[in-house]
Design an enzyme around this catalytic site. Structure first.
Site, PDB file in Angstrom:
ATOM      1  N   ASP A   1       0.854  -1.243   0.072  1.00 25.07           N
ATOM      2  CA  ASP A   1      -0.057  -0.021   0.017  1.00 25.07           C
ATOM      3  C   ASP A   1       0.747   1.232   0.110  1.00 25.07           C
ATOM      4  O   ASP A   1       1.991   1.113   0.144  1.00 25.07           O
ATOM      5  CB  ASP A   1      -1.027   0.012   1.303  1.00 25.07           C
ATOM      6  CG  ASP A   1      -1.887  -1.202   1.271  1.00 25.07           C
ATOM      7  OD1 ASP A   1      -2.208  -1.807   0.226  1.00 25.07           O
ATOM      8  OD2 ASP A   1      -2.601  -1.395   2.190  1.00 25.07           O
TER       9      ASP A   1
ATOM     10  N   TYR B   1       5.882 -10.128   6.645  1.00 24.03           N
ATOM     11  CA  TYR B   1       5.942  -8.648   6.863  1.00 24.03           C
ATOM     12  C   TYR B   1       6.249  -8.341   8.439  1.00 24.03           C
ATOM     13  O   TYR B   1       6.246  -9.255   9.375  1.00 24.03           O
ATOM     14  CB  TYR B   1       4.489  -7.831   6.859  1.00 24.03           C
ATOM     15  CG  TYR B   1       4.104  -7.510   5.383  1.00 24.03           C
ATOM     16  CD1 TYR B   1       4.429  -6.196   4.699  1.00 24.03           C
ATOM     17  CD2 TYR B   1       3.562  -8.610   4.716  1.00 24.03           C
ATOM     18  CE1 TYR B   1       3.473  -6.162   3.566  1.00 24.03           C
ATOM     19  CE2 TYR B   1       3.164  -8.353   3.373  1.00 24.03           C
ATOM     20  CZ  TYR B   1       3.137  -7.149   2.845  1.00 24.03           C
ATOM     21  OH  TYR B   1       2.678  -7.154   1.497  1.00 24.03           O
TER      22      TYR B   1
END
Length: 244
Positions: free
Chosen positions: A52, A110
């Site tokens: 994002d 992540y």
């Protein structure tokens, strides 16, 4: 035709995410334009997945095919010399012609970084929360373990996400503290749009409000984004590693 794999690091602050968009600058766009400039040819750069706007990367994987024969070290040097300072290609190597950086990935991981102190050195890369302590980390780990496994993560995905399925399998998840920094780590076979930030924000909110360890299970079962908490800020999130 030769197929080349790239490992890319980037600071996502100034970009609208990884994927090329019509009215904003993306990491993929800058890389494609830079490679095209060197090769004097148009390439199709395939990423392992989207990140994002504002999200960073230590290990984004991508690949492209070209008819031209490249001397890897020389091309890597040339590419980094034309890229902006907030994007670096750390590795370039030839791979099998059928290799696909997205479809061949086994898992992605992540980490999210939280700073317990306000600092100009951490500000671009972490979410500042001064009340987090060891008790929080223990509670967050107990709660996080309920997400391990294969579930429908609709409640942690942005609404109107254009995907065929919301089912993901979380393989590993944990929190830890190193000095004034707190890290959240998660590995899964795939992630939905906004999923990691929604999980982080929801766990922070849930632990602070003394919710039970099964609270996340209840949120999953509702399959409604409104059931989960607010997403944590993008600046603390890093795509860490893609496994093949």
């Amino acid at each position: 035709m030769s197929n080349y794999k790239l490992i890319v690091q980037y600071k996502g602050t100034n970009y609208a995410g990884w994927q090329i968009q019509n009215n904003a600058v993306s990491v993929q766009q800058v890389l494609v334009e830079s490679i095209d400039k060197i090769l004097q040819d148009k390439i199709n750069l395939i990423g392992s997945g989207r990140t994002d706007a504002g999200v960073h990367s230590l290990g984004q994987t991508a690949n492209f095919r070209t008819d031209k024969s490249l001397e890897e070290s020389r091309f890597l040097h040339s590419l980094n010399s034309v890229l902006p300072e907030d994007i670096t290609v750390n590795n370039l190597e030839p791979v099998h012609e059928d290799f696909h950086s997205r479809f061949d990935a086994v898992s992605r991981s992540y980490f999210y970084m939280i700073s317990r102190v306000r600092s100009p050195f951490y500000n671009d890369f972490s979410y500042t929360i001064n009340w987090i302590n060891d008790e929080f980390i223990s509670a967050a780990n107990r709660m996080s373990k309920t997400l391990i496994g294969e579930y429908d993560f609709t409640s942690f995905s942005k609404k109107n996400s254009d995907v065929k399925t919301h089912i993901c399998e979380i393989k590993s998840i944990h929190w830890c503290r190193k000095g004034e920094l707190v890290y959240f780590y998660i590995e899964a076979n795939r992630f939905l749009h906004g999923m990691v930030r929604a999980i982080v924000g929801t766990i922070i909110e849930s632990v602070r409000n003394n919710k039970s360890a099964m609270y996340l299970t209840d949120i999953l079962q509702q399959m409604d984004r409104n059931a989960a908490g607010m997403a944590a800020p993008a600046k603390g999130l890093f795509l860490y590693k893609v496994k093949y």
